[in-house]
Design a protein around this motif. Sequence first.
Motif, PDB file in Angstrom:
ATOM      1  N   ALA A  17       1.818  15.906  43.765  1.00 15.32           N
ATOM      2  CA  ALA A  17       2.983  14.942  44.380  1.00 15.32           C
ATOM      3  C   ALA A  17       3.012  15.203  46.027  1.00 15.32           C
ATOM      4  CB  ALA A  17       4.124  15.473  43.646  1.00 15.32           C
ATOM      5  N   THR A  18       1.664  15.426  46.306  1.00 17.49           N
ATOM      6  CA  THR A  18       1.648  15.303  48.065  1.00 17.49           C
ATOM      7  C   THR A  18       0.362  14.367  48.424  1.00 17.49           C
ATOM      8  OG1 THR A  18      -0.036  16.911  48.627  1.00 17.49           O
ATOM      9  CG2 THR A  18       2.117  17.601  48.077  1.00 17.49           C
TER      10      THR A  18
ATOM     11  N   GLU B  21       4.588  19.562  33.898  1.00 10.51           N
ATOM     12  CA  GLU B  21       5.233  19.589  35.036  1.00 10.51           C
ATOM     13  C   GLU B  21       4.451  20.172  36.237  1.00 10.51           C
ATOM     14  OE1 GLU B  21       8.993  21.730  35.360  1.00 10.51           O
ATOM     15  OE2 GLU B  21       9.918  20.415  36.951  1.00 10.51           O
ATOM     16  N   ALA B  22       3.740  21.266  36.118  1.00 13.53           N
ATOM     17  CA  ALA B  22       2.807  21.872  37.091  1.00 13.53           C
ATOM     18  C   ALA B  22       2.039  21.111  37.572  1.00 13.53           C
ATOM     19  CB  ALA B  22       2.319  23.231  36.393  1.00 13.53           C
ATOM     20  N   THR B  23       1.467  20.221  36.611  1.00 20.95           N
ATOM     21  CA  THR B  23       0.364  19.362  37.119  1.00 20.95           C
ATOM     22  C   THR B  23       0.998  18.230  38.091  1.00 20.95           C
ATOM     23  OG1 THR B  23      -0.928  19.744  35.204  1.00 20.95           O
ATOM     24  CG2 THR B  23      -1.630  17.818  36.734  1.00 20.95           C
ATOM     25  N   ARG B  24       2.210  17.520  37.585  1.00 17.56           N
ATOM     26  CA  ARG B  24       2.760  16.636  38.421  1.00 17.56           C
ATOM     27  C   ARG B  24       3.105  17.081  39.895  1.00 17.56           C
ATOM     28  NH1 ARG B  24       7.903  15.554  38.875  1.00 17.56           N
ATOM     29  NH2 ARG B  24       8.668  16.827  37.064  1.00 17.56           N
TER      30      ARG B  24
ATOM     31  N   VAL C 109      -5.898  18.617  38.422  1.00 13.86           N
ATOM     32  CA  VAL C 109      -5.400  18.933  39.746  1.00 13.86           C
ATOM     33  C   VAL C 109      -6.252  18.277  40.780  1.00 13.86           C
ATOM     34  CG1 VAL C 109      -4.610  20.357  41.642  1.00 13.86           C
ATOM     35  CG2 VAL C 109      -4.091  20.789  39.198  1.00 13.86           C
ATOM     36  N   ARG C 110      -5.800  17.258  41.569  1.00 17.68           N
ATOM     37  CA  ARG C 110      -6.758  16.294  42.288  1.00 17.68           C
ATOM     38  C   ARG C 110      -6.768  17.239  43.791  1.00 17.68           C
ATOM     39  NH1 ARG C 110      -5.361  11.807  45.406  1.00 17.68           N
ATOM     40  NH2 ARG C 110      -3.695  12.886  46.213  1.00 17.68           N
ATOM     41  N   THR C 111      -8.020  17.792  43.708  1.00 16.25           N
ATOM     42  CA  THR C 111      -8.366  18.515  44.838  1.00 16.25           C
ATOM     43  C   THR C 111      -9.810  18.721  45.114  1.00 16.25           C
ATOM     44  OG1 THR C 111      -8.661  20.590  43.856  1.00 16.25           O
ATOM     45  CG2 THR C 111      -6.476  20.349  44.713  1.00 16.25           C
ATOM     46  N   GLY C 112     -10.243  19.361  46.406  1.00 16.72           N
ATOM     47  CA  GLY C 112     -11.852  19.444  46.408  1.00 16.72           C
ATOM     48  C   GLY C 112     -12.020  20.919  46.138  1.00 16.72           C
TER      49      GLY C 112
END
Length: 494
Positions: free
Chosen positions: A421-422, A414-417, A445-448
């Motif tokens: 979610a932005t 759930e944390a990853t979802r 986690v989808r970030t730079g």
Amino acid sequence: MDQSQIDALRGAAVAKRGHIIDGKSVPASDGATMDIVSPIDGSVLTQVACGTAADMEAAIASARASFDDGRWSGMPPAARKKVLLKWADLIDANALELAVLGVRDNGTEINMAIKAEPGSAAGTIRYYAEALDKIYGEIAPTSADVLGLIHKEPVGVVGAIIPWNFPMMIGAWKLGPALAMGNSVVLKPAETASLSLMRMVDLAHDAGLPPGVLNAVTGEGAIVGEALGLSMDVDVLVFTGSGGTGRRLMEYSARSNMKRVYLELGGKSPNIIFADAPNLDEAAKVAAGGIFRNSGQVCVAGSRLLVEASIHDDFVAAVVKAAEAMPVGNPLDMTTAIGAVNSEVQLAANLGFVETAKSEGGEVITGGERILQDIGGFYMAPTVITGVTPDATLTQKEVFGPVLGVTSFSDETEATRLANATVYGLAGGVWTSNLSRAHRMVKSVRTGVMHVNTYGGADGTVPLGGVGQSGNGHDKSLHAIEKYINLKTAWIKL
Ligand code: ADP
């Protein structure tokens, strides 16, 4: 730095400024100026030139002429390096004056500004100065009867549009690699934070940068920024700022010469706290610092706190305690932990987000209001809002203010979802003692930038850049150089 040194500079008169075109200070072509309002007390500090499109075109022409005649691009790398190193030294030598001027203009607390602004800018320029004669072309692995050479050439004229939160630091992220690689630059500082960056441009000339190589035009983004974006003679546009402006810059490129556009945009970065974090008190303090320093006006700010349900209430209490222990006040006082919001417009927008969050079911646990009106400036209490749902405005939209939204989660999935979610993907953090989980979260986690058991503070050796609607391309590290070069192939028959 001590308080008496700051006090000696805090009331100094600030001279009016023109643009810097061809190494000279020039007024706007129609003589217009704009007031520079200090967010510290709302007073008018000085005026700067309010540029026209013609001013911007003159600056671009100057940059183009300087690039084409090779006065910088054709200089031996060792000579370019010497100028840039001298520039870094001059920034260091004038650090306090630059920092105080910048704080009077943009409101960042001095404790942060002294390091993050002149300190970081000098370090960045030095880094790229030292790198510039260590970057080689390549020889391709061809068959024996040909030679394939890959040259790395400067792109030509770089347009750099800079925001108001860290003008010197972010300015240097663009100027360092752009100038190191031999490009000429046209700089467009932000309306509400131009003074320290313009001073930094003066110092570049004092260090021996030839006139015309670095031009700077002040004024409104919608006028001079647009003229820069629409120019047929700018080869690469680099930008840090809001998504709306970033979108426009891409349109300008499409409508003009299809210049390369690199965008470092906003974020809604999740800071994820698991119950097994090594030190929850430390995590709470760092989480508060990671959103409230510089009044939340930090692109990588950890503005979404995702907390494992089993520790939610205790952890929120610890964050609130840490927030309330951060004194808000005059950013030129060394005891201040949170300075002024950059402008009245920004403050009003922040307060609007709080109202929206309340109307969407969020509960304001601390802050949520304007404070210190008696000083006359723009101050906001650090704000923690719980019960923020995944589709709430506070989850989905960047505030760019001292507002932390809290959401609880039950497990790693759930944390990853929630984290993903932005539309953004700039930064994030995960706090856990479980090494495998930490690595899994870094990957998922989808970030730079993903922090583990810390938040913020990544130095100039690592790249910064977003994914999704947080932008493209990278500042910092040797990876930033890619934006400021063209690859050219020479295919030679032997
Ligand atoms: P914010 O909304 O946080 O002020 P902006 O993205 O508007 O952020 O500002 C960042 C920089 O972009 C500033 O230097 C500003 O002048 C510039 N800017 C704003 N609007 C435009 C525009 N239409 N074209 C080019 N530059 C712009």
